[in-house]
Design a protein around this motif. Sequence first.
Motif, PDB file in Angstrom:
ATOM      1  N   PRO A  42      -4.174  -2.301  16.881  1.00  0.00           N
ATOM      2  CA  PRO A  42      -5.391  -2.167  17.395  1.00  0.00           C
ATOM      3  C   PRO A  42      -6.456  -1.675  15.761  1.00  0.00           C
ATOM      4  N   GLU A  43      -5.279  -1.945  14.948  1.00  0.00           N
ATOM      5  CA  GLU A  43      -6.094  -1.558  13.676  1.00  0.00           C
ATOM      6  C   GLU A  43      -6.926  -2.763  13.516  1.00  0.00           C
ATOM      7  N   LEU A  46     -10.465  -1.371  13.118  1.00  0.00           N
ATOM      8  CA  LEU A  46     -10.884  -0.783  12.985  1.00  0.00           C
ATOM      9  C   LEU A  46     -11.495  -0.796  11.549  1.00  0.00           C
ATOM     10  N   VAL A  50     -12.993   0.818   8.272  1.00  0.00           N
ATOM     11  CA  VAL A  50     -12.559   1.205   7.681  1.00  0.00           C
ATOM     12  C   VAL A  50     -12.820   0.094   6.663  1.00  0.00           C
TER      13      VAL A  50
ATOM     14  N   ALA B 167      -7.413  -1.109   3.838  1.00  0.00           N
ATOM     15  CA  ALA B 167      -7.830  -0.807   5.310  1.00  0.00           C
ATOM     16  C   ALA B 167      -6.753  -0.543   5.781  1.00  0.00           C
ATOM     17  N   LEU B 170      -5.550   3.476   5.125  1.00  0.00           N
ATOM     18  CA  LEU B 170      -6.738   3.983   5.486  1.00  0.00           C
ATOM     19  C   LEU B 170      -6.200   3.774   7.661  1.00  0.00           C
ATOM     20  N   ALA B 171      -5.877   2.467   7.552  1.00  0.00           N
ATOM     21  CA  ALA B 171      -6.080   2.414   9.515  1.00  0.00           C
ATOM     22  C   ALA B 171      -5.374   2.870   9.888  1.00  0.00           C
ATOM     23  N   ILE B 172      -3.686   3.247   9.328  1.00  0.00           N
ATOM     24  CA  ILE B 172      -2.947   4.277   9.683  1.00  0.00           C
ATOM     25  C   ILE B 172      -3.043   5.019  10.107  1.00  0.00           C
ATOM     26  N   VAL B 175      -5.505   5.408  13.628  1.00  0.00           N
ATOM     27  CA  VAL B 175      -5.015   4.662  15.058  1.00  0.00           C
ATOM     28  C   VAL B 175      -4.157   5.756  15.104  1.00  0.00           C
TER      29      VAL B 175
END
Lengths: 87, 194
Positions: A42-43, A46, A50, B167, B170-172, B175
Motif C-alpha cells: 500500500p505504501e 503513496l 510522499v 518516503a 514518512l509512508a508509515i 498508511v
Amino acid sequence: MGERGKDDEMKHRRTNLEPLEPRAETPERQNPMDRPTAPQKPEARLGREVQARIGQQLRAMYNDVVSQGVPDHLADLVRRLGDQDTE
Amino acid sequence: MADEASPEASPMKLDPAIRDQILATVPSLRAFAISLSGNIDRADDLVQETLLRALAHIDSFQPGTNMPAWLFTILRNLFRSEYRKRRREVEDADGRYAETLKSHPEQTGRVEFEEFRTALAKLPADQREALILVGASGFSYDDAAAICGCAVGTIKSRVNRARTRLADLLAIDGVDDFGPDRATRAVLAGGGRG
C-alpha cells in the motif's frame, strides 16, 4: 552499472516510487544494503505523494530559515571585516 | 601608531560587490547549517566561522564564479571536521530537530512537519546534505558534487536514496495514521515542549 541494479530499477518504476530525478546513474545502489526494505504494497501507492511532500517540506523548512534574513551580528561581522584589511 | 603590518600592503578593502554577494548568501548558508547540524546555535557558530574563513581567504575566490557554492563548500568542510569530533552528539539530533526552529506555526500540520524533521535527522549525513543542496538550496548536481567533493553520479545516488528512505519513513505514517509509530514520533517531536 550492474545488471542487478537494473532489476531493482524496474521494480521501482512499477511501484511509482520513481523519484523526481532520473534514476539512471546510481552506482551506489548496487549495494544490497541499499535496497529499500519496505514491502511494495500500500505504501507504494503513496510513493509519489510522499515524494511531493518531501520536496515541499524540505523547501518549507529551508525557506523558513532563509526568510529570517541576515542576523545583525553576522551582517556587522561581514561589514566590519570587509572595511578593514583582512588578516 | 606602530606599523605592525607591512606598510606596503595596501589595506585590502573588500569589494562591495563581493561583500554583497556574501551577505546575500548568508540566509541560505544558515538554512544549510541548520539542516546539517540540527542545532541552531551550532549552526550560527558554523556560519560565523565560515564567514571569518571566507573573508580571511577572499583572495582565493575568483570573482565571477559561484559565491554560494564557494561559501557552502567552506561551511560543509567546517561541519565535517566538527562532525568527526562530535559524532555522537549529532547522531543524537533526533529530538533536537523539534527544538531547532520554533517559528513555523502556519505549517500544514505541525506534527507532520516535525515528523519530517525527525525523519530527515535519521538520514546518513551524506544523503541529507546531498538532498538539501539539490532539493532545497537549488544547486545543480554539478555544484553539489563540487561542494561535497565527490562525483556527480554519487550525488545523484545519494539524493535518490535520501528520497527513498524519507518516503519509507514518512509512508508509515500515511498508511497507519494512528499507529504506534505516529504516536511515538509525536511524543518524540513534542519532547522538549512538555
